[in-house]
Motif scaffolding. Structure first.
Motif, PDB file in Angstrom:
ATOM      1  N   LEU A 198      14.341  21.618  36.476  1.00  0.00           N
ATOM      2  CA  LEU A 198      15.044  20.091  36.510  1.00  0.00           C
ATOM      3  C   LEU A 198      16.073  20.116  37.544  1.00  0.00           C
ATOM      4  O   LEU A 198      16.762  19.033  37.247  1.00  0.00           O
ATOM      5  CB  LEU A 198      15.343  20.100  35.115  1.00  0.00           C
ATOM      6  N   ALA A 199      16.212  20.854  38.260  1.00  0.00           N
ATOM      7  CA  ALA A 199      17.127  20.680  39.580  1.00  0.00           C
ATOM      8  C   ALA A 199      16.853  19.574  40.527  1.00  0.00           C
ATOM      9  O   ALA A 199      17.608  18.994  40.937  1.00  0.00           O
ATOM     10  CB  ALA A 199      17.397  22.109  40.120  1.00  0.00           C
ATOM     11  N   ASN A 228      14.061  16.332  40.674  1.00  0.00           N
ATOM     12  CA  ASN A 228      13.001  15.701  40.336  1.00  0.00           C
ATOM     13  C   ASN A 228      12.160  14.682  41.465  1.00  0.00           C
ATOM     14  O   ASN A 228      13.004  13.962  41.833  1.00  0.00           O
ATOM     15  CB  ASN A 228      13.282  14.677  39.124  1.00  0.00           C
ATOM     16  N   GLU A 239       6.973  12.429  37.571  1.00  0.00           N
ATOM     17  CA  GLU A 239       7.761  13.300  38.497  1.00  0.00           C
ATOM     18  C   GLU A 239       7.219  14.645  38.590  1.00  0.00           C
ATOM     19  O   GLU A 239       6.809  15.230  37.705  1.00  0.00           O
ATOM     20  CB  GLU A 239       9.271  13.440  38.421  1.00  0.00           C
ATOM     21  N   HIS A 270       8.730  18.351  38.998  1.00  0.00           N
ATOM     22  CA  HIS A 270       9.906  19.090  38.701  1.00  0.00           C
ATOM     23  C   HIS A 270      10.164  20.355  39.605  1.00  0.00           C
ATOM     24  O   HIS A 270       9.069  21.304  39.366  1.00  0.00           O
ATOM     25  CB  HIS A 270      10.091  19.352  37.238  1.00  0.00           C
TER      26      HIS A 270
END
Ligand code: NAG
Ligand code: NAG
Ligand code: NAG
Ligand code: NAG
Ligand code: NAG
Length: 372
Positions: free
Chosen positions: A47-48, A50, A62, A64
């Motif tokens: 999740l760093a 998107n 999106e 991820h």
């Protein structure tokens, strides 16, 4: 070279080669629960970053990725149409360069109790689109038909299909599958299991033909069957077991049941035709959340609508086994970058990527790759 031209030239070079994120591994899940096990985990943070990609599912718009882009995760949406549409959109996105990416399909599935048990994690060589057939309702079938399903262009069950669409069978890289299996095996002692799962296995394992349904979850080599219809029951299971064997000329072992893999694989095959992806870098991992048929003495509908105690454990096991594979590829990249050479036939029933399929009527392209 004039130094002023350098940025211009490098810009041209990069746009021709694509400037996109080039993940070492892309994890493909089909719905939220399967995706959630890859978020907020100790091993890495997808999740760093998107990245919105036009054409993805509106529920999962999106891709991820980790900060350095080495690991990405995408949720396709469920069923064949969502899976194919999402993967096709991804392949056309200039945000990604997927030419050397390994694809890890990581989803839950039904399971054949003759082959494996709930909670187990399986790796498929063949994906068979068993739903792609003629069908008449079982109450209207001729007396000599064991099922209402029979292959397109044929006159009865058991005959090889005449009208092929090209998506009936996909075969994956067996050397990569064996490698993924060996890596996942190291996580076997950690696979999740519960007392409710053990109780659900008991009525199966009491029957000799379902001995494989007893015991603890394990890592298994066996094949997968795709249909949009979520089927259940002894007769449909036997029907699709027969279809799986028939379509693959007896090679595949009917084991897991799901609603996307043939669709995902066809989108990836189209990408492989234009060298957007490498079809020999696909791992099809399915963990078993429920049995495809009832144990002796229970009705099909009771089995389908009854409790599914392995749902949560099978989702957890996607991460427990799969994360080892992701880590092995990312950290051992020097061994993976150039690909794991396939020594078996890899591709579709038409022979589109070149070579002769070991199932079906033979290459439509004379054993050469199709020109696209
Ligand atoms: C990128 O990040 C992952 C985890 O987020 C890490 O394992 C990997 O070593 C990093 N570097 C490269 C080059 O992939
Ligand atoms: C990416 O999206 C997730 C929710 O899907 C969110 O928790 C996370 O903070 C987002 N990451 C960034 C860098 O915005
Ligand atoms: C399986 O997961 C559940 C829920 O997280 C946990 O309570 C249980 O201890 C786990 N069992 C094993 C054998 O890991
Ligand atoms: C599956 O194939 C076997 C062997 O041909 C046949 O005896 C059986 O009736 C078939 N079962 C179904 C449900 O089609
Ligand atoms: C597969 O079986 C069909 C039907 O018997 C046959 O026509 C075809 O040649 C077989 N293909 C291979 C590769 O053996």
């Amino acid at each position: 070279m004039n130094w002023l031209l350098v940025p211009l030239f490098s810009g041209l070079f990069l746009s021709a080669r694509s400037v996109g994120i080039s993940p070492r591994v892309l994890i493909l899940n089909m719905f939220s629960d399967e995706a959630n096990v890859w978020y907020n985990i100790p091993e890495f943070n997808v999740l760093a970053q998107n990245i919105s990609v036009p054409g993805l599912s509106p529920l999962f718009p999106e891709v991820h990725c980790t900060k350095n882009g080495s690991i990405c995760q995408l949720t396709t949406g469920e069923g064949e149409i969502n899976a194919a549409s999402t993967v096709a959109a991804l392949l056309h996105s200039s945000a990604f360069d997927l030419r050397t990416t390994y694809f890890l399909i990581a989803g839950i599935a039904g399971v054949n109790p003759k082959v494996a048990t709930i909670g187990s994690v399986t790796f498929a060589r063949y994906a068979v689109q068993v739903g792609l057939q003629f069908e008449i309702d079982a109450r209207e079938i001729p007396a000599n038909f064991p099922t209402g399903y029979f292959p397109q262009g044929t006159t009865a069950p058991g005959q090889y299909p005449i009208h092929l669409y090209g998506t009936e069978v996909f075969e994956m890289n067996e050397n990569l599958r064996q490698l993924a299996f060996r890596i996942a095996k190291t996580a076997e002692p950690q696979l999740n299991d519960t007392t409710d799962c053990r109780a659900a296995r008991a009525p199966y394992s009491a029957a000799p033909q379902f001995a494989a349904a007893g015991g603890s979850p394990s890592v298994v080599l066996c094949d997968t069957a795709t249909s949009d219809t979520f089927w259940s029951g002894t007769l449909l299971a036997e029907t699709f077991e027969n279809t799986t064997k028939l379509f693959t000329n007896q090679s595949a072992e009917y084991c897991t049941t799901q609603q996307e893999d043939s669709a995902t694989l066809n989108a990836l095959l189209r990408g492989a035709l234009t060298k957007t992806v490498d079809f020999s870098r696909i791992i099809v991992m399915r963990s078993a959340s429920d049995f495809d048929r009832p144990p002796p003495g229970e009705s099909a509908v009771a089995s389908l609508l009854g409790p599914t105690p392995a749902f949560v454990p099978s989702i957890s096991n996607l991460h427990i086994a799969g994360v080892k594979i992701v880590q092995a590829i990312v950290s051992g990249w020097k061994d993976f970058e150039g690909g794991i050479k396939a020594t078996n036939y890899v591709g579709d029933i038409f022979g589109s990527l070149g070579g002769q399929p070991d199932f079906g009527p033979g290459s439509m392209f004379g054993g050469k790759a199709a020109k696209v």
